[in-house]
Motif scaffolding. Structure first.
Motif, PDB file in Angstrom:
ATOM      1  N   HIS A 165       0.824  -1.210   0.000  1.00  0.00           N
ATOM      2  CA  HIS A 165       0.000   0.000   0.000  1.00  0.00           C
ATOM      3  C   HIS A 165       0.861   1.263   0.000  1.00  0.00           C
ATOM      4  N   ALA A 166       1.969   1.246   0.743  1.00  0.00           N
ATOM      5  CA  ALA A 166       2.837   2.423   0.808  1.00  0.00           C
ATOM      6  C   ALA A 166       3.423   2.752  -0.557  1.00  0.00           C
ATOM      7  N   LEU A 167       3.727   1.729  -1.340  1.00  0.00           N
ATOM      8  CA  LEU A 167       4.334   1.955  -2.652  1.00  0.00           C
ATOM      9  C   LEU A 167       3.344   2.531  -3.658  1.00  0.00           C
ATOM     10  N   THR A 168       2.054   2.425  -3.383  1.00  0.00           N
ATOM     11  CA  THR A 168       1.044   2.995  -4.285  1.00  0.00           C
ATOM     12  C   THR A 168       0.421   4.264  -3.727  1.00  0.00           C
ATOM     13  N   ALA A 169       0.711   4.593  -2.479  1.00  0.00           N
ATOM     14  CA  ALA A 169       0.164   5.798  -1.851  1.00  0.00           C
ATOM     15  C   ALA A 169       1.007   7.007  -2.251  1.00  0.00           C
ATOM     16  N   PRO A 170       0.495   8.218  -2.064  1.00  0.00           N
ATOM     17  CA  PRO A 170       1.340   9.409  -2.268  1.00  0.00           C
ATOM     18  C   PRO A 170       2.600   9.304  -1.415  1.00  0.00           C
ATOM     19  N   ARG A 171       3.735   9.655  -2.004  1.00  0.00           N
ATOM     20  CA  ARG A 171       5.018   9.435  -1.326  1.00  0.00           C
ATOM     21  C   ARG A 171       5.085  10.150   0.027  1.00  0.00           C
ATOM     22  N   ALA A 172       4.605  11.382   0.088  1.00  0.00           N
ATOM     23  CA  ALA A 172       4.662  12.131   1.348  1.00  0.00           C
ATOM     24  C   ALA A 172       3.848  11.432   2.434  1.00  0.00           C
ATOM     25  N   GLU A 173       2.690  10.904   2.068  1.00  0.00           N
ATOM     26  CA  GLU A 173       1.856  10.197   3.034  1.00  0.00           C
ATOM     27  C   GLU A 173       2.538   8.912   3.502  1.00  0.00           C
ATOM     28  N   ALA A 174       3.134   8.189   2.567  1.00  0.00           N
ATOM     29  CA  ALA A 174       3.809   6.940   2.924  1.00  0.00           C
ATOM     30  C   ALA A 174       5.001   7.207   3.842  1.00  0.00           C
ATOM     31  N   LEU A 175       5.786   8.237   3.533  1.00  0.00           N
ATOM     32  CA  LEU A 175       6.946   8.544   4.370  1.00  0.00           C
ATOM     33  C   LEU A 175       6.525   9.028   5.751  1.00  0.00           C
ATOM     34  N   ALA A 176       5.434   9.771   5.833  1.00  0.00           N
ATOM     35  CA  ALA A 176       4.952  10.228   7.144  1.00  0.00           C
ATOM     36  C   ALA A 176       4.559   9.040   8.009  1.00  0.00           C
ATOM     37  N   ALA A 177       3.857   8.074   7.424  1.00  0.00           N
ATOM     38  CA  ALA A 177       3.471   6.883   8.188  1.00  0.00           C
ATOM     39  C   ALA A 177       4.691   6.067   8.568  1.00  0.00           C
ATOM     40  N   LEU A 178       5.638   5.935   7.651  1.00  0.00           N
ATOM     41  CA  LEU A 178       6.857   5.170   7.940  1.00  0.00           C
ATOM     42  C   LEU A 178       7.658   5.820   9.059  1.00  0.00           C
ATOM     43  N   ASN A 179       7.830   7.132   8.993  1.00  0.00           N
ATOM     44  CA  ASN A 179       8.572   7.828  10.047  1.00  0.00           C
ATOM     45  C   ASN A 179       7.876   7.682  11.393  1.00  0.00           C
ATOM     46  N   HIS A 180       6.555   7.731  11.402  1.00  0.00           N
ATOM     47  CA  HIS A 180       5.818   7.566  12.659  1.00  0.00           C
ATOM     48  C   HIS A 180       6.127   6.215  13.274  1.00  0.00           C
ATOM     49  N   CYS A 181       6.163   5.174  12.470  1.00  0.00           N
ATOM     50  CA  CYS A 181       6.454   3.829  12.988  1.00  0.00           C
ATOM     51  C   CYS A 181       7.867   3.737  13.549  1.00  0.00           C
ATOM     52  N   VAL A 182       8.830   4.302  12.839  1.00  0.00           N
ATOM     53  CA  VAL A 182      10.227   4.178  13.256  1.00  0.00           C
ATOM     54  C   VAL A 182      10.509   5.003  14.502  1.00  0.00           C
ATOM     55  N   LEU A 183       9.860   6.146  14.613  1.00  0.00           N
ATOM     56  CA  LEU A 183      10.122   7.042  15.752  1.00  0.00           C
ATOM     57  C   LEU A 183       9.257   6.717  16.961  1.00  0.00           C
ATOM     58  N   HIS A 184       8.200   5.919  16.767  1.00  0.00           N
ATOM     59  CA  HIS A 184       7.321   5.512  17.869  1.00  0.00           C
ATOM     60  C   HIS A 184       7.139   3.991  17.748  1.00  0.00           C
ATOM     61  N   ASP A 185       8.082   3.265  18.267  1.00  0.00           N
ATOM     62  CA  ASP A 185       8.143   1.808  18.093  1.00  0.00           C
ATOM     63  C   ASP A 185       6.787   1.172  18.373  1.00  0.00           C
ATOM     64  N   PRO A 186       6.173   0.510  17.367  1.00  0.00           N
ATOM     65  CA  PRO A 186       4.828  -0.035  17.559  1.00  0.00           C
ATOM     66  C   PRO A 186       4.787  -1.432  18.161  1.00  0.00           C
ATOM     67  N   ARG A 187       5.947  -2.005  18.462  1.00  0.00           N
ATOM     68  CA  ARG A 187       5.964  -3.396  18.919  1.00  0.00           C
ATOM     69  C   ARG A 187       5.630  -3.497  20.404  1.00  0.00           C
TER      70      ARG A 187
END
Length: 472
Positions: free
Chosen positions: A26-48
């Motif tokens: 889904h990230a590869l088909t989403a707008p790049r800015a939206e995908a990067l924002a979601a990715l950064n959120h995951c990396v900076l706020h560990d979801p595990r």
């Protein structure tokens, strides 16, 4: 660390937080800015929920590569003033691990960030471990002075340095520094290495644990000392009991299991279960009625370890109980039950999902048992767990169970599992995913060529390309 807030599974953020393959797709088909924002959120706020057993770093690093993502957000996070105030490694550990993978893929900006953080960040030891696997000797030697400068040249500082050297996960930097041509560095590191070795030896010699000649009563007293210190010792105490107890001690042990102190009772139950004592199942049942919470937990854990036919037979009666022993009985049947127990295991699986949700700890065993017993009608429940659980390990177990029970798995979830964050899940997908979809063939070839991929996954991929494999 607080439990992370997980977004709904149907959102891009929720998919990425869970580490699902569909998150990448889904990230590869989403707008790049939206995908990067979601990715950064995951990396900076560990979801595990448990960062020690769940994988995300390679999954996120690969997505940074696919999106050609900048590292500005990670840099700001690492060098935020909060880094000094919050030394918990869970705040920065995931980001550092992602940088480590990016460095191994040749991202020089990631390597430079790791070097800077190792020199100046609070969680420097983690960054140093990442560099130990990826950096060259010159880069590591350049860090010797700033790392050693963290430790004052006094008794306290030298003791802290010795502990850091002793507990280092990756010893390569310290070995390099011990041979550094700068005598001030090499001498300090070698002294710290010697102190660390002496500390290990001293801890072994100072053990206050069991001694030869101990009696049954002494073992029980030692177990009770653990309770008083808040350190349960009933598991090692039960092993000690096996070494010192004889047939004549059985009455004392049975009485301890029935009405002893907390440490003695837990120890005796464990010992009797390991010995397949004929009365232990009744004693476990009694512990649920009269024991304290630690005794109940020990009794349940002890019961789940039993592998006798009597334990399995008792589970068929206990599985309907609404307490912890009933839940344990369901798990026993999942692990060791027979085809006749399929309905009972399925009922336990459904009840756990209804009562505790898709992240219930009991589901790990029940899901495995569903696959082991081949309960085909459990597929809808397994699909629900697969979609909704926040645990990537539980999702992987659900995928394995679906591969054994759901004929649609190969053309469905198996395809997205090729992009999953867990290598065991990618391995399952590599063995089962149908190749009619062009994405599958391309992904298999990419996994086969990726030097960061696990050997087991690449072996599974090669089995699809071998001379005896079906055409890909």
């Amino acid at each position: 660390m607080f439990d992370p807030v997980i977004a709904p599974s149907g959102t891009l953020l929720g998919l990425l937080q869970r580490g699902r393959g569909d998150g990448t797709l889904h990230a590869l088909t989403a707008p790049r800015a939206e995908a990067l924002a979601a990715l950064n959120h995951c990396v900076l706020h560990d979801p595990r929920h448990d960062w020690q057993v769940e994988n995300r770093s390679l999954y996120y690093a690969r997505l940074y590569l696919d999106l050609n993502g900048e590292l500005d957000a990670i840099e700001a996070h690492l060098f935020d003033p909060e880094d000094v105030l919050d030394a918990d490694e869970s705040r920065t550990g995931l980001a550092l691990a992602v940088l480590g993978h990016l460095a191994s893929y040749g991202r020089l900006d990631a390597l430079q960030l790791l070097r800077r953080y190792a020199a100046h960040g609070v969680n420097w030891a983690w960054a140093l471990d990442e560099l130990a696997l990826r950096d060259d000797d010159a880069g590591l030697r350049a860090l010797a002075a700033p790392v050693l400068a963290r430790f004052p040249r006094d008794a306290v500082g030298e003791a802290e340095l010795a502990a850091a050297v002793r507990d280092a996960f990756e010893p390569r930097p310290w070995r390099l520094w011990a041979e550094d041509p700068r005598e001030s560095i090499a001498t300090r590191v070698r002294a710290a290495q010697e102190t660390g070795c002496f500390d290990r030896w001293q801890r072994q010699m100072d053990s206050s644990g069991p001694r030869p000649g101990w009696s049954v009563r002494a073992v029980f007293e030692w177990a009770e000392q653990g309770v008083e210190r808040g350190t349960p010792l009933h598991v090692p105490a039960a092993r000690c009991l096996a070494a010192v107890a004889g047939p004549e001690d059985r009455p004392e042990i049975v009485e301890a299991a029935r009405s002893g102190t907390e440490g003695a009772r837990c120890t005796a139950l464990r010992y009797l279960a390991d010995s397949n004592d004929p009365d232990v199942l009744d004693l476990i049942d009694g512990a649920l009625a009269t024991g304290s919470t630690p005794v109940v937990e020990a009794a349940v854990a002890t019961y789940e370890r039993m592998r006798s036919l009597a334990a399995v037979d008792r589970a068929r009666g206990w599985v309907h109980r609404p307490d912890a022993l009933g839940a344990a009985a369901g798990r026993v049947l999942a692990c060791r039950g027979a085809a006749q127990d399929r309905d009972l295991v399925l009922a336990a699986l459904r009840e756990a999902v209804r009562g505790e949700g898709p992240d219930a700890p009991t589901l790990w065993t029940l899901v495995d048992g569903t696959g082991r017993l081949g309960i085909a009608c459990a597929a809808p429940v397994l699909r629900h767990i697969y979609r909704e659980t926040a645990s990537s390990h539980l999702r992987g177990r659900a995928a394995r169970a679906l591969a054994a029970t759901d004929p649609s798995f190969a053309a469905g979830f198996a395809i997205e599992c090729l992009w999953d964050c867990e290598e065991t899940t990618r391995e399952i997908a590599a063995r089962h995913a149908e190749t009619g979809d062009n994405r599958v063939v391309e992904r298999l070839r990419r996994l086969a060529a990726d030097p960061a991929e696990e050997d087991e996954v690449q072996t599974a991929v090669r089995s699809r390309f071998g001379p005896d494999a079906p055409a890909v």
